[in-house]
Design an enzyme around this catalytic site. Structure first.
Site, PDB file in Angstrom:
ATOM      1  N   GLU A 249       0.258   5.261   0.658  1.00 40.30           N
ATOM      2  CA  GLU A 249      -0.715   6.235   1.162  1.00 40.30           C
ATOM      3  C   GLU A 249      -0.370   7.649   0.700  1.00 40.30           C
ATOM      4  O   GLU A 249       0.694   7.906   0.126  1.00 40.30           O
ATOM      5  CB  GLU A 249      -0.771   6.144   2.693  1.00 40.30           C
ATOM      6  CG  GLU A 249      -1.258   4.768   3.142  1.00 40.30           C
ATOM      7  CD  GLU A 249      -1.547   4.672   4.625  1.00 40.30           C
ATOM      8  OE1 GLU A 249      -1.076   5.531   5.407  1.00 40.30           O
ATOM      9  OE2 GLU A 249      -2.263   3.720   5.008  1.00 40.30           O
TER      10      GLU A 249
ATOM     11  N   GLU B  71      -3.055  -4.455  -3.317  1.00 41.01           N
ATOM     12  CA  GLU B  71      -3.562  -5.290  -4.415  1.00 41.01           C
ATOM     13  C   GLU B  71      -3.556  -4.533  -5.738  1.00 41.01           C
ATOM     14  O   GLU B  71      -3.183  -5.074  -6.781  1.00 41.01           O
ATOM     15  CB  GLU B  71      -5.007  -5.725  -4.117  1.00 41.01           C
ATOM     16  CG  GLU B  71      -5.166  -6.572  -2.877  1.00 41.01           C
ATOM     17  CD  GLU B  71      -5.428  -5.742  -1.618  1.00 41.01           C
ATOM     18  OE1 GLU B  71      -4.796  -4.667  -1.461  1.00 41.01           O
ATOM     19  OE2 GLU B  71      -6.242  -6.166  -0.799  1.00 41.01           O
TER      20      GLU B  71
ATOM     21  N   CYS C 202     -10.416  -4.773  -0.044  1.00 41.34           N
ATOM     22  CA  CYS C 202     -11.530  -3.818  -0.005  1.00 41.34           C
ATOM     23  C   CYS C 202     -12.381  -3.966  -1.270  1.00 41.34           C
ATOM     24  O   CYS C 202     -12.005  -4.635  -2.242  1.00 41.34           O
ATOM     25  CB  CYS C 202     -11.005  -2.387   0.141  1.00 41.34           C
ATOM     26  SG  CYS C 202     -10.376  -1.667  -1.394  1.00 41.34           S
TER      27      CYS C 202
ATOM     28  N   ASN D  75       0.830  -1.213   0.000  1.00 41.81           N
ATOM     29  CA  ASN D  75       0.000   0.000   0.000  1.00 41.81           C
ATOM     30  C   ASN D  75       0.860   1.257   0.000  1.00 41.81           C
ATOM     31  O   ASN D  75       1.911   1.319   0.647  1.00 41.81           O
ATOM     32  CB  ASN D  75      -1.012  -0.002   1.148  1.00 41.81           C
ATOM     33  CG  ASN D  75      -0.422  -0.250   2.519  1.00 41.81           C
ATOM     34  OD1 ASN D  75       0.602  -0.909   2.652  1.00 41.81           O
ATOM     35  ND2 ASN D  75      -1.060   0.267   3.549  1.00 41.81           N
TER      36      ASN D  75
ATOM     37  N   CYS E 215      -4.200   0.727  -2.490  1.00 44.71           N
ATOM     38  CA  CYS E 215      -4.015  -0.533  -1.766  1.00 44.71           C
ATOM     39  C   CYS E 215      -2.944  -1.396  -2.434  1.00 44.71           C
ATOM     40  O   CYS E 215      -2.676  -1.274  -3.641  1.00 44.71           O
ATOM     41  CB  CYS E 215      -5.313  -1.329  -1.740  1.00 44.71           C
ATOM     42  SG  CYS E 215      -6.627  -0.574  -0.786  1.00 44.71           S
TER      43      CYS E 215
ATOM     44  N   CYS F 214     -10.750  -2.886  -4.584  1.00 45.14           N
ATOM     45  CA  CYS F 214      -9.780  -3.874  -5.094  1.00 45.14           C
ATOM     46  C   CYS F 214     -10.488  -5.086  -5.678  1.00 45.14           C
ATOM     47  O   CYS F 214     -10.048  -5.643  -6.685  1.00 45.14           O
ATOM     48  CB  CYS F 214      -8.807  -4.285  -3.994  1.00 45.14           C
ATOM     49  SG  CYS F 214      -7.623  -2.974  -3.615  1.00 45.14           S
TER      50      CYS F 214
HETATM   51  N1  THU Z   1      -5.213  -1.657   2.540  1.00 46.99           N
HETATM   52  C1  THU Z   1      -4.654  -2.403   1.537  1.00 46.99           C
HETATM   53  O1  THU Z   1      -3.606  -2.050   0.990  1.00 46.99           O
HETATM   54  N2  THU Z   1      -5.278  -3.533   1.160  1.00 46.99           N
HETATM   55  C2  THU Z   1      -6.356  -4.066   1.805  1.00 46.99           C
HETATM   56  O2  THU Z   1      -6.799  -5.156   1.435  1.00 46.99           O
HETATM   57  C3  THU Z   1      -6.976  -3.351   2.919  1.00 46.99           C
HETATM   58  C4  THU Z   1      -6.454  -1.982   3.182  1.00 46.99           C
HETATM   59  C5  THU Z   1      -4.497  -0.458   2.985  1.00 46.99           C
HETATM   60  C6  THU Z   1      -5.104   0.858   2.600  1.00 46.99           C
HETATM   61  C7  THU Z   1      -4.536   1.769   3.675  1.00 46.99           C
HETATM   62  O3  THU Z   1      -3.245   2.192   3.286  1.00 46.99           O
HETATM   63  C8  THU Z   1      -4.395   0.879   4.896  1.00 46.99           C
HETATM   64  O4  THU Z   1      -4.435  -0.457   4.400  1.00 46.99           O
HETATM   65  C9  THU Z   1      -5.491   1.074   5.938  1.00 46.99           C
HETATM   66  O5  THU Z   1      -6.724   1.012   5.354  1.00 46.99           O
END
Ligand code: THU
Length: 137
Positions: free
Chosen positions: A45, A56, A92, A43, A54, A95
């Site tokens: 941000e 994925e 999520c 991920n 994310c 994704c």
């Molecule tokens: N996140 C992912 O990268 N993949 C997931 O399947 C769930 C959430 C990340 C997004 C954000 O940077 C952090 O997790 C908290 O939501």
């Protein structure tokens, strides 16, 4: 046969690449392409939180821009940064929809809680998906 453990191990390694100063939740993903190549993501941000990507989608976009179009499975692991994985981290909704653009219903989604691997299909996690087929007129 998909080597699920290998893919989960690759996702665990991918977590190290996460940039998550805001949530401090580090996610790793490892995408198995039909040609056997594994492409990782983590991920990334943003201070404008909605700009966050994310793990994925990082893996999928990286694969797609490298010419990959056929995928077999993805492993996803997540936990607070600096901690080892102790609970399942499900993808999520965005994704799941992103996967549906490129992956068939039998595409495997592997989750790991530090002990056991759970395997789902995309069909199970996103039933009755809206896909490019729905745009065919
Ligand atoms: N996140 C992912 O990268 N993949 C997931 O399947 C769930 C959430 C990340 C997004 C954000 O940077 C952090 O997790 C908290 O939501």
């Amino acid at each position: 046969m998909i080597d699920r453990k290998m893919l989960v191990d690759a996702a665990l390694g991918a977590r190290a690449g996460a940039y998550s100063p805001y949530s401090k939740f580090c996610v790793g993903a490892a995408l198995l392409c039909a040609d056997g190549e594994v492409i990782i993501g983590a991920n990334v941000e943003n201070s404008s939180y909605g700009g966050t990507i994310c793990a994925e989608r990082v893996a999928l976009t990286s694969a797609v821009v490298n010419g990959k179009r056929d995928f077999k499975a993805i492993a996803i692991v997540g936990a607070p940064c600096g901690e080892s994985v102790g609970a399942y981290c499900a993808p999520c909704g965005i994704c799941r929809q992103f996967m549906a653009e490129f992956c068939a219903g039998d595409f495997e989604i592997l989750l790991f809680d530090g002990k056991e691997i759970k395997a789902y299909t995309l069909d199970t996690l996103l039933p009755a998906a809206f896909t490019k087929k729905d745009l065919e007129i």
